[in-house]
Design a protein around this motif. Structure first.
Motif: not given
Length: 325
Positions: A256, A318, A321, A323, A325
């Motif tokens: 993040y 997000d 942020w 992110a 993944r």
């Protein structure tokens, strides 16, 4: 020993810069060409003043019919100088310049660790530095690529690669070999114009010297050195930015990144910070396009996302942020 201006120049360089400290075990990469022979002879002659323990390493890429004879030539040279000799032969012929360079440097590092050498030296010259800058410029490289041929860098944990001749031209190494009556191995691939670097060396550089500036090699090398200092500074600033931006471990997914802090940073640092993140998580070095996709998320609307990066990771906005993944 015939003490020459080149001996004096290199000796003074080592006194001013800690490139090759006293009492070190140093492995000299020798191809048999004039640059590596010049370097090996200079270090051999300076050895008593610096108390080095020297060895010679040679890599046989198996991409020429005479490569085995070339290796024997270097081995005989090492024996005549009473230096330890180490050789590695490729299992299969290396097909590209990039692959050959990667395999060669990996081999240097492994052999250095195995036999207790802390430094590997190569005979790259000012001429090589100028040619590398032009080669990478035409490939679209940024400042990192343009300054890539540096005097010293880490080769493998515990071993450094050092290029002591970056202030010396190929013409000077040739003159030195003739003065010292050193037999030079004639590598026919150096005349093969199918290789881009050979065309730069044999056609582009002479053209620039004739029609634009006789001192183009030295000027390009100076540019590379200036860029090196700039890159070092920007890389350190980008690391400091990431320390503030990343929440938690910087190499374990999910990651993040605080967009508000990234948005305040100059674009140059945004790009470098994003490249450092991608370099840590991707299986190979990130390309310009991948970095730009990542950078675009810094100002993108919520829920914007990239397509999968190599390896499958996806970056998504997000809220405040980014992110991964």
């Amino acid at each position: 020993m015939n003490w020459t201006p080149l001996h004096d120049r290199l000796h003074r360089t080592f006194r001013q810069q800690p490139l090759l400290p006293k009492n070190r075990r140093i492995l000299i990469a020798v191809s048999g060409g004039q640059d590596s022979l010049c370097l090996a002879k200079l270090l051999l002659d300076l050895r008593s003043k610096w108390h080095w323990q020297l060895g010679i390493v040679h890599c046989d890429h198996r991409w020429r019919e005479d490569s085995a004879a070339n290796a024997e030539f270097v081995e005989r040279l090492a024996k005549s100088w009473e230096l330890p000799y180490y050789q590695k032969t490729a299992i299969a012929a290396v097909k590209t310049e990039a692959a050959a360079r990667q395999w060669r440097y990996e081999t240097f590092g492994q052999l250095a660790l195995e036999f207790g050498y802390s430094i590997v030296v190569t005979g790259h010259t000012q001429s090589d530095r100028a040619e590398t800058l032009l080669y990478n410029l035409m490939r679209g490289a940024g400042a990192d690529g343009l300054q890539s041929l540096t005097q010293i860098r880490s080769l493998i944990a515990g071993v450094h690669l050092v290029r002591p001749l970056l202030d010396i031209t190929r013409r000077q190494t040739g003159e030195f070999c003739r003065e010292q009556q050193l037999s030079i191995w004639d590598d026919c691939t150096n005349r093969d114009l199918h290789y881009a670097r050979n065309r730069i060396r044999r056609e582009l550089i002479p053209y620039l010297q004739t029609h634009f500036n006789p001192g183009v090699e030295a000027n390009l090398a100076k540019t590379a050195e200036l860029l090196r200092a700039d890159v070092d500074y920007l890389e350190s600033q980008a690391r400091e930015l990431l320390d503030k931006v990343i929440a938690g471990n910087s190499t374990v997914l999910p990651l993040y990144l605080d967009r508000s802090l990234l948005q305040k940073a100059p674009l140059a640092l945004q790009r470098r910070a994003c490249r450092q993140v991608l370099a840590a998580i991707l299986p190979s070095a990130p390309t310009f396009d991948l970095i730009e996709k990542f950078v675009a998320l810094i100002a993108a609307p919520n829920k914007s996302r990239t397509d999968p990066f190599p390896g499958g990771a996806i970056a998504e906005v997000d809220g405040n942020w980014i992110a991964i993944r």
